[in-house]
Design a protein around this motif. Structure first.
Motif, PDB file in Angstrom:
ATOM      1  N   THR A  86     -11.555   2.011   2.773  1.00  7.89           N
ATOM      2  CA  THR A  86     -10.585   1.890   3.866  1.00  7.89           C
ATOM      3  C   THR A  86     -10.922   0.691   4.738  1.00  7.89           C
ATOM      4  OG1 THR A  86     -10.342   4.307   3.856  1.00  7.89           O
ATOM      5  CG2 THR A  86      -9.510   3.133   5.781  1.00  7.89           C
ATOM      6  N   ALA A  87     -12.213   0.467   4.987  1.00 10.72           N
ATOM      7  CA  ALA A  87     -12.624  -0.686   5.794  1.00 10.72           C
ATOM      8  C   ALA A  87     -12.271  -2.000   5.111  1.00 10.72           C
ATOM      9  CB  ALA A  87     -14.123  -0.612   6.075  1.00 10.72           C
ATOM     10  N   VAL A  88     -12.457  -2.074   3.792  1.00 12.28           N
ATOM     11  CA  VAL A  88     -12.094  -3.287   3.052  1.00 12.28           C
ATOM     12  C   VAL A  88     -10.594  -3.552   3.174  1.00 12.28           C
ATOM     13  CG1 VAL A  88     -11.802  -4.210   0.714  1.00 12.28           C
ATOM     14  CG2 VAL A  88     -14.023  -3.337   1.436  1.00 12.28           C
ATOM     15  N   ALA A  89      -9.772  -2.505   3.020  1.00 12.18           N
ATOM     16  CA  ALA A  89      -8.326  -2.685   3.159  1.00 12.18           C
ATOM     17  C   ALA A  89      -7.981  -3.216   4.546  1.00 12.18           C
ATOM     18  CB  ALA A  89      -7.604  -1.363   2.896  1.00 12.18           C
ATOM     19  N   ALA A  90      -8.655  -2.702   5.569  1.00 13.11           N
ATOM     20  CA  ALA A  90      -8.414  -3.192   6.930  1.00 13.11           C
ATOM     21  C   ALA A  90      -8.784  -4.666   7.060  1.00 13.11           C
ATOM     22  CB  ALA A  90      -9.199  -2.359   7.933  1.00 13.11           C
ATOM     23  N   THR A  92      -8.711  -6.932   4.777  1.00 12.74           N
ATOM     24  CA  THR A  92      -7.717  -7.807   4.143  1.00 12.74           C
ATOM     25  C   THR A  92      -6.583  -8.108   5.120  1.00 12.74           C
ATOM     26  OG1 THR A  92      -6.389  -6.003   3.162  1.00 12.74           O
ATOM     27  CG2 THR A  92      -8.241  -6.861   1.862  1.00 12.74           C
ATOM     28  N   LEU A  93      -6.232  -7.146   5.960  1.00 15.29           N
ATOM     29  CA  LEU A  93      -5.188  -7.360   6.964  1.00 15.29           C
ATOM     30  C   LEU A  93      -5.688  -8.254   8.094  1.00 15.29           C
ATOM     31  CD1 LEU A  93      -3.786  -3.731   7.019  1.00 15.29           C
ATOM     32  CD2 LEU A  93      -2.533  -5.761   6.277  1.00 15.29           C
ATOM     33  N   VAL A  94      -6.975  -8.142   8.410  1.00  9.94           N
ATOM     34  CA  VAL A  94      -7.558  -9.041   9.419  1.00  9.94           C
ATOM     35  C   VAL A  94      -7.515 -10.482   8.914  1.00  9.94           C
ATOM     36  CG1 VAL A  94      -9.691  -9.664  10.626  1.00  9.94           C
ATOM     37  CG2 VAL A  94      -9.007  -7.262  10.471  1.00  9.94           C
ATOM     38  N   GLU A  95      -7.858 -10.685   7.641  1.00 11.25           N
ATOM     39  CA  GLU A  95      -7.857 -12.045   7.105  1.00 11.25           C
ATOM     40  C   GLU A  95      -6.442 -12.623   7.019  1.00 11.25           C
ATOM     41  OE1 GLU A  95     -11.894 -12.713   4.709  1.00 11.25           O
ATOM     42  OE2 GLU A  95     -10.225 -12.089   3.444  1.00 11.25           O
ATOM     43  N   GLU A  96      -5.444 -11.762   6.964  1.00 10.19           N
ATOM     44  CA  GLU A  96      -4.058 -12.232   6.997  1.00 10.19           C
ATOM     45  C   GLU A  96      -3.533 -12.389   8.422  1.00 10.19           C
ATOM     46  OE1 GLU A  96      -1.820  -9.447   4.698  1.00 10.19           O
ATOM     47  OE2 GLU A  96      -2.949  -9.832   2.849  1.00 10.19           O
ATOM     48  N   VAL A 207      -8.418   7.565  11.593  1.00 10.00           N
ATOM     49  CA  VAL A 207      -7.512   6.805  12.456  1.00 10.00           C
ATOM     50  C   VAL A 207      -7.246   5.435  11.843  1.00 10.00           C
ATOM     51  CG1 VAL A 207      -7.177   5.807  14.753  1.00 10.00           C
ATOM     52  CG2 VAL A 207      -8.301   8.031  14.519  1.00 10.00           C
ATOM     53  N   LEU A 208      -8.272   4.821  11.269  1.00  3.89           N
ATOM     54  CA  LEU A 208      -8.116   3.515  10.626  1.00  3.89           C
ATOM     55  C   LEU A 208      -7.101   3.589   9.492  1.00  3.89           C
ATOM     56  CD1 LEU A 208      -9.129   0.569  10.378  1.00  3.89           C
ATOM     57  CD2 LEU A 208     -10.897   1.427   8.812  1.00  3.89           C
ATOM     58  N   GLY A 209      -7.124   4.668   8.729  1.00  2.55           N
ATOM     59  CA  GLY A 209      -6.157   4.819   7.652  1.00  2.55           C
ATOM     60  C   GLY A 209      -4.724   4.837   8.160  1.00  2.55           C
ATOM     61  N   VAL A 210      -4.502   5.526   9.277  1.00  2.12           N
ATOM     62  CA  VAL A 210      -3.162   5.546   9.876  1.00  2.12           C
ATOM     63  C   VAL A 210      -2.780   4.153  10.367  1.00  2.12           C
ATOM     64  CG1 VAL A 210      -1.691   6.574  11.647  1.00  2.12           C
ATOM     65  CG2 VAL A 210      -3.461   7.969  10.537  1.00  2.12           C
ATOM     66  N   LEU A 211      -3.734   3.464  10.990  1.00  3.71           N
ATOM     67  CA  LEU A 211      -3.463   2.130  11.536  1.00  3.71           C
ATOM     68  C   LEU A 211      -3.056   1.147  10.442  1.00  3.71           C
ATOM     69  CD1 LEU A 211      -3.671   0.137  14.017  1.00  3.71           C
ATOM     70  CD2 LEU A 211      -5.958  -0.394  13.136  1.00  3.71           C
ATOM     71  N   ILE A 212      -3.799   1.092   9.345  1.00  2.00           N
ATOM     72  CA  ILE A 212      -3.485   0.087   8.331  1.00  2.00           C
ATOM     73  C   ILE A 212      -2.203   0.444   7.594  1.00  2.00           C
ATOM     74  CG2 ILE A 212      -5.881  -0.642   8.118  1.00  2.00           C
ATOM     75  CD1 ILE A 212      -6.129   0.894   5.562  1.00  2.00           C
ATOM     76  N   ALA A 213      -1.896   1.747   7.477  1.00  2.00           N
ATOM     77  CA  ALA A 213      -0.620   2.128   6.873  1.00  2.00           C
ATOM     78  C   ALA A 213       0.542   1.639   7.728  1.00  2.00           C
ATOM     79  CB  ALA A 213      -0.556   3.645   6.697  1.00  2.00           C
ATOM     80  N   ARG A 214       0.426   1.803   9.035  1.00  2.00           N
ATOM     81  CA  ARG A 214       1.492   1.330   9.920  1.00  2.00           C
ATOM     82  C   ARG A 214       1.543  -0.198   9.956  1.00  2.00           C
ATOM     83  NH1 ARG A 214       1.230   5.491  15.170  1.00  2.00           N
ATOM     84  NH2 ARG A 214       1.698   7.406  13.991  1.00  2.00           N
ATOM     85  N   ALA A 215       0.394  -0.834   9.937  1.00  2.00           N
ATOM     86  CA  ALA A 215       0.384  -2.300   9.967  1.00  2.00           C
ATOM     87  C   ALA A 215       1.008  -2.882   8.701  1.00  2.00           C
ATOM     88  CB  ALA A 215      -1.049  -2.806  10.129  1.00  2.00           C
ATOM     89  N   ALA A 216       0.751  -2.238   7.566  1.00  2.00           N
ATOM     90  CA  ALA A 216       1.280  -2.731   6.293  1.00  2.00           C
ATOM     91  C   ALA A 216       2.689  -2.222   6.008  1.00  2.00           C
ATOM     92  CB  ALA A 216       0.350  -2.309   5.158  1.00  2.00           C
ATOM     93  N   GLY A 217       3.125  -1.210   6.758  1.00  2.00           N
ATOM     94  CA  GLY A 217       4.443  -0.650   6.524  1.00  2.00           C
ATOM     95  C   GLY A 217       4.545   0.121   5.228  1.00  2.00           C
ATOM     96  N   PRO A 219       2.649   3.736   2.890  1.00  2.00           N
ATOM     97  CA  PRO A 219       1.682   4.837   2.897  1.00  2.00           C
ATOM     98  C   PRO A 219       0.286   4.328   2.542  1.00  2.00           C
ATOM     99  CG  PRO A 219       3.668   5.445   1.690  1.00  2.00           C
ATOM    100  CD  PRO A 219       3.760   3.965   1.956  1.00  2.00           C
ATOM    101  N   LEU A 220      -0.721   4.990   3.071  1.00  2.00           N
ATOM    102  CA  LEU A 220      -2.089   4.551   2.832  1.00  2.00           C
ATOM    103  C   LEU A 220      -2.406   4.474   1.344  1.00  2.00           C
ATOM    104  CD1 LEU A 220      -4.900   3.803   3.916  1.00  2.00           C
ATOM    105  CD2 LEU A 220      -5.448   6.257   3.929  1.00  2.00           C
ATOM    106  N   ALA A 221      -1.956   5.436   0.569  1.00  2.00           N
ATOM    107  CA  ALA A 221      -2.237   5.415  -0.872  1.00  2.00           C
ATOM    108  C   ALA A 221      -1.726   4.139  -1.516  1.00  2.00           C
ATOM    109  CB  ALA A 221      -1.617   6.637  -1.546  1.00  2.00           C
ATOM    110  N   ASP A 222      -0.544   3.669  -1.093  1.00  2.00           N
ATOM    111  CA  ASP A 222       0.010   2.437  -1.655  1.00  2.00           C
ATOM    112  C   ASP A 222      -0.768   1.216  -1.186  1.00  2.00           C
ATOM    113  OD1 ASP A 222       1.924   3.979  -2.880  1.00  2.00           O
ATOM    114  OD2 ASP A 222       3.483   3.574  -1.388  1.00  2.00           O
ATOM    115  N   VAL A 223      -1.190   1.228   0.078  1.00  2.00           N
ATOM    116  CA  VAL A 223      -1.977   0.107   0.603  1.00  2.00           C
ATOM    117  C   VAL A 223      -3.275  -0.039  -0.186  1.00  2.00           C
ATOM    118  CG1 VAL A 223      -3.196  -0.819   2.602  1.00  2.00           C
ATOM    119  CG2 VAL A 223      -1.011   0.352   2.927  1.00  2.00           C
ATOM    120  N   LEU A 224      -3.968   1.067  -0.399  1.00  2.00           N
ATOM    121  CA  LEU A 224      -5.242   1.003  -1.122  1.00  2.00           C
ATOM    122  C   LEU A 224      -5.038   0.599  -2.573  1.00  2.00           C
ATOM    123  CD1 LEU A 224      -7.161   4.130   0.251  1.00  2.00           C
ATOM    124  CD2 LEU A 224      -7.146   1.785   1.116  1.00  2.00           C
TER     125      LEU A 224
END
Length: 414
Positions: A86-90, A92-96, A207-217, A219-224
């Motif tokens: 989950t941290a790695v996925a987050a 990737t959004l920071v680097e973008e 909470v991080l999982g919810v945040l990155i799902a909302r940031a990416a638009g 579901p978390l499963a799809d983001v990962l």
């Protein structure tokens, strides 16, 4: 990647990757003793060094008389081992530049805006003060948001009772409500500590999982899947097991409170894991499912500073930031049960000193409470993955875990 051994079988090649063939054979004997003694029903152990991999699959997937044997691609519930993912996925959004480490999360998580904080961690829920600042992404990654496990507080104190009544207790089966409702319930509780001041286990990852799902638009499963699993070829990793793969899943066991022996924890083939969960947890409950080979691909990416066979997932500076201890001594106090003598980076532990053959300064990774563990050691160019189905439900972890790391380090041959 060369395979030195699989289920005890060895190739005809000479010792490779700086690992002793004879000592890897001894590791197999040690692990087999753990299975034969009843420490665990079965296991898959993997050691990777300098491009070569040794795998042992021992025991059975369950304790049933007709249980299939463990195999290198057996699927396990890996629980908290999702936290680094989950941290790695987050990151990737920071680097973008879609997320920033020190920006407040209020815009994407309005449920956590304008926090109140308990004046005393074990005090009444209405005895609060305003939060001194907003919660940030960095707080979520380092578990310093002010929410989390309250194991150090007196049993039955107000915040623990309120957490239980809201259905927010930490456990292997996770929340029974969707992510939005879960966050709404969490936001109705005061923080236990001021943001950024104290490490509290687990909740930051959810909470991080919810945040990155909302940031990416998405579901978390799809983001990962899109940002981590597919690029790394982690084909057997996800929040549920397709029907055609259920026969490869290890049945989880816990300790029988009456006999002290092993008792079936959840029946893997009774529909528990063949469909997506109500709440896809970024922290580990309900558990992500994976294999030793899949998690090796993830660990190698971190060990190789963000590179993988198909390109680059994260930059070198991002991985170095993730695998650096971000806690002060005061923030670690009282958390020795989780951190030991080490510290915490972004979603993973970082070992601080060598006080045993099974540890090494700079080693990073994490453990799953359902009986799994994976760490990478950049100094030795080593990855170790140990997957069992024995839940950590007693104060002392099964001896097979320390034995595995002791034997893995003892096999280094240069």
């Amino acid at each position: 990647m060369s395979i030195l051994g699989e289920s005890g079988g060895m190739s005809a090649s000479a010792d490779g990757g700086g690992l002793s063939r004879a000592r890897l054979g001894r590791m197999r004997e040690i692990l087999a003793e753990g299975v034969e003694s009843g420490d665990v029903p079965g296991l898959v152990a993997l050691v990777h060094r300098r491009g070569e991999t040794h795998v042992e699959a021992l025991g059975t997937q369950s304790l049933d008389e007709d249980a299939p044997p463990m195999r290198p691609d057996t699927i396990f519930r890996i629980s908290s081992m999702i936290k680094p993912i989950t941290a790695v996925a987050a990151m990737t959004l920071v680097e973008e530049c879609r997320l920033r480490l020190d920006d407040p999360v209020d815009d994407l998580l309005p449920e956590l805006a304008d926090r109140r904080v308990l004046r005393r961690a074990d005090g009444p829920l209405d005895d609060t003060v305003p939060a001194e600042r907003a919660i940030t992404l960095r707080d979520l990654l380092t578990f310093r948001l002010g929410y989390g496990a309250t194991f150090g507080l007196p049993e039955g104190c107000p915040i623990q009772r309120a957490t239980a009544e809201a259905g927010l207790e930490i456990g292997p089966d996770g929340p029974q409500v969707g992510a939005d409702e879960w966050l709404k319930r969490l936001g109705a509780l005061p923080l236990v500590h001021q943001p950024g001041t104290a490490w509290m286990y687990h909740t930051g990852a959810d909470v991080l999982g919810v945040l990155i799902a909302r940031a990416a638009g998405q579901p978390l499963a799809d983001v990962l899947r899109e940002r981590v699993f597919d690029p790394l070829g982690m084909r057997d990793t996800g929040f549920h097991v397709p029907a055609g793969k259920l026969g490869r899943m290890a049945v989880p066991y816990g300790t029988d409170p009456v006999t002290g022996g092993m008792a079936r924890s959840r029946e893997a083939r009774a529909g528990a894991w063949d469909r997506p969960p109500v709440f896809a947890s970024g922290g580990g409950g309900p558990s992500l499912l994976s294999t030793a080979g899949d998690y090796l691909a993830f660990s190698r990416m971190l060990l190789d500073k963000g590179r993988y066979d198909g390109g680059r997932l994260l930059s070198r500076p991002a991985v170095e930031l993730m695998t650096t201890d971000h806690l002060t001594p005061g923030q670690k106090a009282g958390n020795e049960m989780f951190l030991g003598s080490g510290g915490w980076g972004f979603g993973l532990a970082v070992d601080a000193r060598r006080d045993d053959l099974a540890f090494r300064p700079g080693r990073f990774g994490w453990t799953g409470g359902l009986g799994t563990e994976a760490y990478a050691d950049p100094h030795e160019d080593l990855v170790g993955v140990l997957l069992t189905q024995r839940v950590f439900d007693s104060p002392v972890a099964p001896r097979v875990f320390q034995n595995f790391w002791t034997a893995a380090y003892a096999a280094i041959d240069d």
